[in-house]
Design a protein around this motif. Sequence first.
Motif, short mmCIF file in Angstrom:
data_model
loop_
_atom_site.label_atom_id
_atom_site.label_comp_id
_atom_site.label_asym_id
_atom_site.label_seq_id
_atom_site.Cartn_x
_atom_site.Cartn_y
_atom_site.Cartn_z
N LEU A 39 -5.74 59.24 51.19
CA LEU A 39 -5.92 58.99 49.75
C LEU A 39 -7.15 58.14 49.46
O LEU A 39 -7.88 58.41 48.50
CB LEU A 39 -4.67 58.32 49.17
CG LEU A 39 -3.45 59.22 48.95
CD1 LEU A 39 -2.32 58.42 48.34
CD2 LEU A 39 -3.79 60.41 48.04
N ILE A 40 -7.40 57.11 50.26
CA ILE A 40 -8.52 56.23 49.95
C ILE A 40 -9.88 56.92 50.17
O ILE A 40 -10.91 56.40 49.73
CB ILE A 40 -8.48 54.91 50.75
CG1 ILE A 40 -8.65 55.17 52.25
CG2 ILE A 40 -7.20 54.16 50.49
CD1 ILE A 40 -8.90 53.90 53.03
N ASP B 88 0.87 59.40 38.37
CA ASP B 88 0.51 58.02 38.03
C ASP B 88 1.68 57.37 37.30
O ASP B 88 2.52 58.04 36.70
CB ASP B 88 -0.77 57.97 37.18
CG ASP B 88 -0.55 58.48 35.77
OD1 ASP B 88 0.22 59.45 35.60
OD2 ASP B 88 -1.14 57.92 34.84
N ARG C 227 -15.40 52.94 47.17
CA ARG C 227 -14.30 53.81 46.77
C ARG C 227 -12.96 53.22 47.20
O ARG C 227 -11.99 53.22 46.44
CB ARG C 227 -14.50 55.19 47.39
CG ARG C 227 -13.44 56.22 47.00
CD ARG C 227 -13.73 57.53 47.69
NE ARG C 227 -15.01 58.08 47.27
CZ ARG C 227 -15.62 59.09 47.89
NH1 ARG C 227 -15.09 59.63 48.97
NH2 ARG C 227 -16.77 59.54 47.43
N GLN D 221 -7.60 48.03 44.95
CA GLN D 221 -7.56 47.00 43.91
C GLN D 221 -6.82 45.73 44.33
O GLN D 221 -6.09 45.13 43.54
CB GLN D 221 -6.98 47.57 42.61
CG GLN D 221 -7.81 48.69 42.01
CD GLN D 221 -7.31 49.16 40.67
OE1 GLN D 221 -6.44 48.53 40.05
NE2 GLN D 221 -7.82 50.28 40.20
N GLY E 35 -12.68 59.42 43.18
CA GLY E 35 -11.85 58.93 42.08
C GLY E 35 -11.46 60.02 41.12
O GLY E 35 -10.31 60.07 40.64
N LEU F 278 -8.76 62.29 42.78
CA LEU F 278 -7.50 61.56 42.92
C LEU F 278 -6.79 61.44 41.57
O LEU F 278 -5.59 61.70 41.46
CB LEU F 278 -7.76 60.18 43.51
CG LEU F 278 -6.54 59.30 43.78
CD1 LEU F 278 -5.65 59.94 44.82
CD2 LEU F 278 -6.96 57.92 44.23
N HIS G 272 -12.08 50.16 45.05
CA HIS G 272 -11.75 50.60 43.68
C HIS G 272 -10.36 51.21 43.64
O HIS G 272 -9.63 51.07 42.66
CB HIS G 272 -12.79 51.60 43.21
CG HIS G 272 -12.58 52.09 41.81
ND1 HIS G 272 -12.54 51.26 40.72
CD2 HIS G 272 -12.38 53.35 41.33
CE1 HIS G 272 -12.34 51.97 39.63
NE2 HIS G 272 -12.22 53.24 39.97
N PHE G 273 -9.97 51.86 44.73
CA PHE G 273 -8.67 52.51 44.81
C PHE G 273 -7.55 51.51 45.09
O PHE G 273 -6.53 51.48 44.40
CB PHE G 273 -8.72 53.57 45.92
CG PHE G 273 -7.39 54.16 46.28
CD1 PHE G 273 -6.78 55.09 45.48
CD2 PHE G 273 -6.73 53.77 47.44
CE1 PHE G 273 -5.55 55.64 45.81
CE2 PHE G 273 -5.51 54.30 47.79
CZ PHE G 273 -4.92 55.25 46.96
N ILE H 51 -9.22 56.61 37.36
CA ILE H 51 -8.64 55.46 38.06
C ILE H 51 -9.03 54.21 37.25
O ILE H 51 -10.15 53.73 37.35
CB ILE H 51 -9.16 55.36 39.50
CG1 ILE H 51 -8.70 56.57 40.30
CG2 ILE H 51 -8.63 54.08 40.16
CD1 ILE H 51 -9.12 56.53 41.76
#
Length: 245
Positions: A194-195, A240, A13, A19, A199, A202, A16-17, A211
């Motif tokens: 947040l992390i 976003d 996770r 990146q 997904g 978020l 992926h967040f 995401i």
Amino acid sequence: MAAVWYWLQRFQRGRHFLQFTSAGPIDLVLTTSAVNEAVHGVPASRPLTGYGQVRAVASCAGVLASLYPRKDVLIHLSGFIRNRLDRDLVILGGPAKNEAARAMLEDLALQHDIADFVFDDINDKLKIELRNRLPFSIDSFAPQISNGYPTKDYGLIVVSFHRGQGGKYYRRILCAGFTTYGTFVAAEYLFGDLIKMSGRRLAKSMGAGRIRRRFCFVVVVSARFSQGECMEIQPIYLADLKVLV
């Protein structure tokens, strides 16, 4: 087994967040708050950074080491950077004294569908206008100081990308506040809260479907302090950032 499963879920996770790229170092740029001459010992100039920046490093360094064990984290003070910032980048502090932060904010409108974005940590103003979203602003914020510490501050988080070596996309992150304490809470919320979100949750909170690859966003948090210690962090704006093709 349950502990291993939980760690793997968090590991996947978090990556992926965030990146970041799989290889190469991460440049971590702290704001140079002042440069003093040594009073004792060798008479060398000593660049200084704020307390909040140091706390922010503590918030993110452990997470980065855990999620990206093969990537080095190189720490710089703004104004004393010896290499090009053309790879994965984390910036701590606002544009008033941090050249890397200033450059990133100037690039935002070129990368994203933004009508207006102003973060002024000299006059304590923040203005975010994204197309097809309600505007957000903080005007002439005055942190109430008690015994030398702010009792309230705001933290700004901007997560984007930039083109670096060989035209490749690299992650670029800014955590900043109107004071050094706001910088700390921005990093604390990003790398601490947040992390850990799913997904789906978020993406929904930021008005995005999912995401996606090159997911970019902006978050503003409000924080209360007592004698320099953070008592509460609350997100007050999440969105976003649409990437321009």
